[in-house]
Design a protein around this motif. Structure first.
Motif, PDB file in Angstrom:
ATOM      1  N   LEU A  15      34.745  31.516  43.791  1.00  0.00           N
ATOM      2  CA  LEU A  15      34.042  30.830  42.711  1.00  0.00           C
ATOM      3  C   LEU A  15      32.615  31.357  42.612  1.00  0.00           C
ATOM      4  CD1 LEU A  15      34.742  28.569  40.691  1.00  0.00           C
ATOM      5  CD2 LEU A  15      33.816  26.952  42.320  1.00  0.00           C
ATOM      6  N   GLY A  16      32.235  31.805  41.428  1.00  0.00           N
ATOM      7  CA  GLY A  16      30.876  32.290  41.211  1.00  0.00           C
ATOM      8  C   GLY A  16      29.861  31.221  41.594  1.00  0.00           C
ATOM      9  N   GLY A  17      28.788  31.633  42.240  1.00  0.00           N
ATOM     10  CA  GLY A  17      27.761  30.694  42.679  1.00  0.00           C
ATOM     11  C   GLY A  17      27.990  30.144  44.077  1.00  0.00           C
ATOM     12  N   ASN A  18      29.144  30.425  44.656  1.00  0.00           N
ATOM     13  CA  ASN A  18      29.438  29.946  46.010  1.00  0.00           C
ATOM     14  C   ASN A  18      28.843  30.952  47.001  1.00  0.00           C
ATOM     15  OD1 ASN A  18      30.469  28.933  48.379  1.00  0.00           O
ATOM     16  ND2 ASN A  18      32.555  28.691  47.610  1.00  0.00           N
ATOM     17  N   THR A  19      27.541  30.843  47.193  1.00  0.00           N
ATOM     18  CA  THR A  19      26.810  31.830  47.989  1.00  0.00           C
ATOM     19  C   THR A  19      27.238  31.838  49.453  1.00  0.00           C
ATOM     20  OG1 THR A  19      24.985  30.266  48.277  1.00  0.00           O
ATOM     21  CG2 THR A  19      24.807  31.859  46.468  1.00  0.00           C
ATOM     22  N   GLY A  20      27.600  30.686  49.995  1.00  0.00           N
ATOM     23  CA  GLY A  20      28.066  30.635  51.378  1.00  0.00           C
ATOM     24  C   GLY A  20      29.338  31.436  51.563  1.00  0.00           C
ATOM     25  N   ALA A  21      30.294  31.254  50.662  1.00  0.00           N
ATOM     26  CA  ALA A  21      31.553  32.000  50.730  1.00  0.00           C
ATOM     27  C   ALA A  21      31.302  33.482  50.504  1.00  0.00           C
ATOM     28  CB  ALA A  21      32.553  31.460  49.715  1.00  0.00           C
ATOM     29  N   MET A  22      30.433  33.803  49.549  1.00  0.00           N
ATOM     30  CA  MET A  22      30.138  35.218  49.274  1.00  0.00           C
ATOM     31  C   MET A  22      29.567  35.901  50.518  1.00  0.00           C
ATOM     32  SD  MET A  22      31.022  35.982  46.124  1.00  0.00           S
ATOM     33  CE  MET A  22      30.043  37.363  45.616  1.00  0.00           C
ATOM     34  N   ALA A  23      28.667  35.236  51.234  1.00  0.00           N
ATOM     35  CA  ALA A  23      28.091  35.813  52.455  1.00  0.00           C
ATOM     36  C   ALA A  23      29.168  35.974  53.533  1.00  0.00           C
ATOM     37  CB  ALA A  23      26.951  34.934  52.961  1.00  0.00           C
ATOM     38  N   PHE A  24      30.056  34.987  53.659  1.00  0.00           N
ATOM     39  CA  PHE A  24      31.147  35.045  54.623  1.00  0.00           C
ATOM     40  C   PHE A  24      32.040  36.251  54.337  1.00  0.00           C
ATOM     41  CE2 PHE A  24      35.613  33.805  55.524  1.00  0.00           C
ATOM     42  CZ  PHE A  24      35.545  33.705  56.907  1.00  0.00           C
ATOM     43  N   TYR A  25      32.445  36.401  53.070  1.00  0.00           N
ATOM     44  CA  TYR A  25      33.331  37.499  52.705  1.00  0.00           C
ATOM     45  C   TYR A  25      32.634  38.854  52.829  1.00  0.00           C
ATOM     46  CZ  TYR A  25      36.412  33.830  50.961  1.00  0.00           C
ATOM     47  OH  TYR A  25      37.210  32.723  50.858  1.00  0.00           O
ATOM     48  N   ASP A  26      31.361  38.899  52.506  1.00  0.00           N
ATOM     49  CA  ASP A  26      30.596  40.135  52.674  1.00  0.00           C
ATOM     50  C   ASP A  26      30.596  40.564  54.143  1.00  0.00           C
ATOM     51  OD1 ASP A  26      28.659  42.200  51.643  1.00  0.00           O
ATOM     52  OD2 ASP A  26      27.351  41.167  53.071  1.00  0.00           O
ATOM     53  N   ALA A  27      30.408  39.606  55.045  1.00  0.00           N
ATOM     54  CA  ALA A  27      30.406  39.914  56.484  1.00  0.00           C
ATOM     55  C   ALA A  27      31.770  40.425  56.953  1.00  0.00           C
ATOM     56  CB  ALA A  27      30.001  38.681  57.287  1.00  0.00           C
ATOM     57  N   LEU A  28      32.831  40.062  56.236  1.00  0.00           N
ATOM     58  CA  LEU A  28      34.183  40.533  56.566  1.00  0.00           C
ATOM     59  C   LEU A  28      34.507  41.877  55.916  1.00  0.00           C
ATOM     60  CD1 LEU A  28      36.195  37.206  56.238  1.00  0.00           C
ATOM     61  CD2 LEU A  28      35.708  38.448  58.351  1.00  0.00           C
ATOM     62  N   GLY A  29      33.589  42.395  55.104  1.00  0.00           N
ATOM     63  CA  GLY A  29      33.801  43.694  54.469  1.00  0.00           C
ATOM     64  C   GLY A  29      34.340  43.643  53.057  1.00  0.00           C
ATOM     65  N   PHE A  30      34.377  42.461  52.434  1.00  0.00           N
ATOM     66  CA  PHE A  30      34.819  42.341  51.049  1.00  0.00           C
ATOM     67  C   PHE A  30      33.658  42.644  50.113  1.00  0.00           C
ATOM     68  CE2 PHE A  30      38.083  39.786  53.102  1.00  0.00           C
ATOM     69  CZ  PHE A  30      39.216  40.034  52.336  1.00  0.00           C
ATOM     70  N   ALA A  31      33.963  43.229  48.966  1.00  0.00           N
ATOM     71  CA  ALA A  31      32.943  43.514  47.958  1.00  0.00           C
ATOM     72  C   ALA A  31      33.543  43.292  46.572  1.00  0.00           C
ATOM     73  CB  ALA A  31      32.457  44.953  48.088  1.00  0.00           C
ATOM     74  N   ALA A  32      32.707  42.886  45.631  1.00  0.00           N
ATOM     75  CA  ALA A  32      33.156  42.659  44.254  1.00  0.00           C
ATOM     76  C   ALA A  32      33.660  43.962  43.649  1.00  0.00           C
ATOM     77  CB  ALA A  32      32.017  42.091  43.420  1.00  0.00           C
ATOM     78  N   ASP A  33      34.746  43.873  42.888  1.00  0.00           N
ATOM     79  CA  ASP A  33      35.289  45.071  42.248  1.00  0.00           C
ATOM     80  C   ASP A  33      35.022  45.080  40.739  1.00  0.00           C
ATOM     81  OD1 ASP A  33      37.132  43.255  41.181  1.00  0.00           O
ATOM     82  OD2 ASP A  33      38.879  44.498  41.668  1.00  0.00           O
ATOM     83  N   GLY A  34      34.248  44.113  40.250  1.00  0.00           N
ATOM     84  CA  GLY A  34      33.889  44.078  38.837  1.00  0.00           C
ATOM     85  C   GLY A  34      34.809  43.241  37.971  1.00  0.00           C
ATOM     86  N   HIS A  35      35.910  42.733  38.524  1.00  0.00           N
ATOM     87  CA  HIS A  35      36.817  41.886  37.754  1.00  0.00           C
ATOM     88  C   HIS A  35      36.428  40.421  37.937  1.00  0.00           C
ATOM     89  CE1 HIS A  35      39.286  45.510  37.738  1.00  0.00           C
ATOM     90  NE2 HIS A  35      39.880  44.994  36.686  1.00  0.00           N
ATOM     91  N   ASP A  36      36.526  39.673  36.847  1.00  0.00           N
ATOM     92  CA  ASP A  36      36.282  38.243  36.922  1.00  0.00           C
ATOM     93  C   ASP A  36      37.229  37.531  35.968  1.00  0.00           C
ATOM     94  OD1 ASP A  36      35.200  38.760  34.406  1.00  0.00           O
ATOM     95  OD2 ASP A  36      33.311  37.748  34.799  1.00  0.00           O
ATOM     96  N   LYS A  37      37.293  36.236  36.120  1.00  0.00           N
ATOM     97  CA  LYS A  37      38.087  35.424  35.197  1.00  0.00           C
ATOM     98  C   LYS A  37      37.354  34.108  34.981  1.00  0.00           C
ATOM     99  CE  LYS A  37      41.334  34.109  38.873  1.00  0.00           C
ATOM    100  NZ  LYS A  37      42.735  34.177  39.299  1.00  0.00           N
ATOM    101  N   ARG A  38      37.559  33.553  33.815  1.00  0.00           N
ATOM    102  CA  ARG A  38      36.925  32.292  33.416  1.00  0.00           C
ATOM    103  C   ARG A  38      37.976  31.193  33.433  1.00  0.00           C
ATOM    104  NH1 ARG A  38      31.370  33.710  32.701  1.00  0.00           N
ATOM    105  NH2 ARG A  38      31.451  35.922  32.266  1.00  0.00           N
ATOM    106  N   ALA A  39      37.550  30.016  33.844  1.00  0.00           N
ATOM    107  CA  ALA A  39      38.443  28.863  33.884  1.00  0.00           C
ATOM    108  C   ALA A  39      37.605  27.605  33.676  1.00  0.00           C
ATOM    109  CB  ALA A  39      39.172  28.807  35.221  1.00  0.00           C
ATOM    110  N   SER A  40      38.255  26.475  33.711  1.00  0.00           N
ATOM    111  CA  SER A  40      37.585  25.187  33.659  1.00  0.00           C
ATOM    112  C   SER A  40      38.124  24.358  34.813  1.00  0.00           C
ATOM    113  CB  SER A  40      37.860  24.491  32.329  1.00  0.00           C
ATOM    114  OG  SER A  40      37.260  23.205  32.322  1.00  0.00           O
ATOM    115  N   ILE A  41      37.236  23.845  35.640  1.00  0.00           N
ATOM    116  CA  ILE A  41      37.625  22.983  36.756  1.00  0.00           C
ATOM    117  C   ILE A  41      36.828  21.691  36.629  1.00  0.00           C
ATOM    118  CG2 ILE A  41      37.738  22.689  39.256  1.00  0.00           C
ATOM    119  CD1 ILE A  41      37.850  25.729  39.540  1.00  0.00           C
ATOM    120  N   GLY A  42      37.532  20.585  36.557  1.00  0.00           N
ATOM    121  CA  GLY A  42      36.864  19.300  36.407  1.00  0.00           C
ATOM    122  C   GLY A  42      36.056  19.202  35.131  1.00  0.00           C
ATOM    123  N   GLY A  43      36.474  19.933  34.100  1.00  0.00           N
ATOM    124  CA  GLY A  43      35.767  19.913  32.827  1.00  0.00           C
ATOM    125  C   GLY A  43      34.554  20.837  32.795  1.00  0.00           C
ATOM    126  N   ARG A  44      34.293  21.558  33.858  1.00  0.00           N
ATOM    127  CA  ARG A  44      33.150  22.471  33.902  1.00  0.00           C
ATOM    128  C   ARG A  44      33.644  23.916  33.838  1.00  0.00           C
ATOM    129  NH1 ARG A  44      28.721  21.223  38.118  1.00  0.00           N
ATOM    130  NH2 ARG A  44      28.374  19.634  36.558  1.00  0.00           N
TER     131      ARG A  44
END
Length: 184
Positions: A141-170
């Motif tokens: 989820l975009g904005g989830n900086t804690g998860a992004m740091a966790f995944y970065d430490a594991l060697g994951f990196a963004a590949d430029g793909h994203d998707k839009r959705a609505s969760i809880g009306g947001r």
């Protein structure tokens, strides 16, 4: 650090999930969402998340002999489930090759955060596919900086793909991350 020392003295065990774990996994799933997404999703939506719906899903998923995904659980010294990770074939149409896998989800109970449990779960899940995977993807989820740091430490990196959705009306944006295998 005090909590980390406690975890070190009482090792967490990683094992395959069974149908009997469905309720505990559902409760961890909801508790994790309620804490991890508190700044990203509406409070009333998070407060109303029914663990019972997640329980129904996990009961079906873990009892399905044809399921291609594997779920692992982290079990604490008191035999409580602290978290889970699910890995399986990539579900994205543009990544449908047999050597492209996906970390479908990894969630920890908030009391297990920052004690190395997530890293152990992720490592175990990635080890399951290391012999056959060219890479592993996941969605965060975009904005989830804690998860992004966790995944970065594991060697994951963004590949430029994203998707839009609505969760809880947001409206939300999810980002795809990819990690080459094996490197853990």
């Amino acid at each position: 650090r005090q909590g980390g020392a406690c975890m070190d003295r009482n090792p967490v065990r990683i094992r395959s999930a069974t149908p009997a774990d469905a309720e505990a996994i559902a409760r961890v799933h909801v508790a994790s969402w309620q804490h991890a997404y508190q700044d990203l999703l509406p409070a009333e939506y998070l407060a109303g998340l029914p663990w019972e719906q997640r329980h129904e899903f996990w009961a079906r998923e873990l009892a399905d002999p044809a399921a291609r995904a594997t779920t692992l659980v982290a079990v604490g010294p008191d035999r409580t489930i602290l978290g889970f990770a699910t890995v399986g074939p990539c579900r994205d149409g543009d990544r449908a090759r047999a050597d492209q896998w996906e970390l479908h989800g990894i969630y920890l109970h908030p009391k297990a955060w920052r004690h190395g449990v997530g890293r152990r779960l992720a490592t175990a899940a990635l080890d399951l596919v290391a012999q056959t995977a060219a890479d592993v993807s996941l969605w965060v989820l975009g904005g989830n900086t804690g998860a992004m740091a966790f995944y970065d430490a594991l060697g994951f990196a963004a590949d430029g793909h994203d998707k839009r959705a609505s969760i809880g009306g947001r409206p939300v944006r999810e980002l795809r991350l990819i990690r080459a295998c094996p490197t853990l």
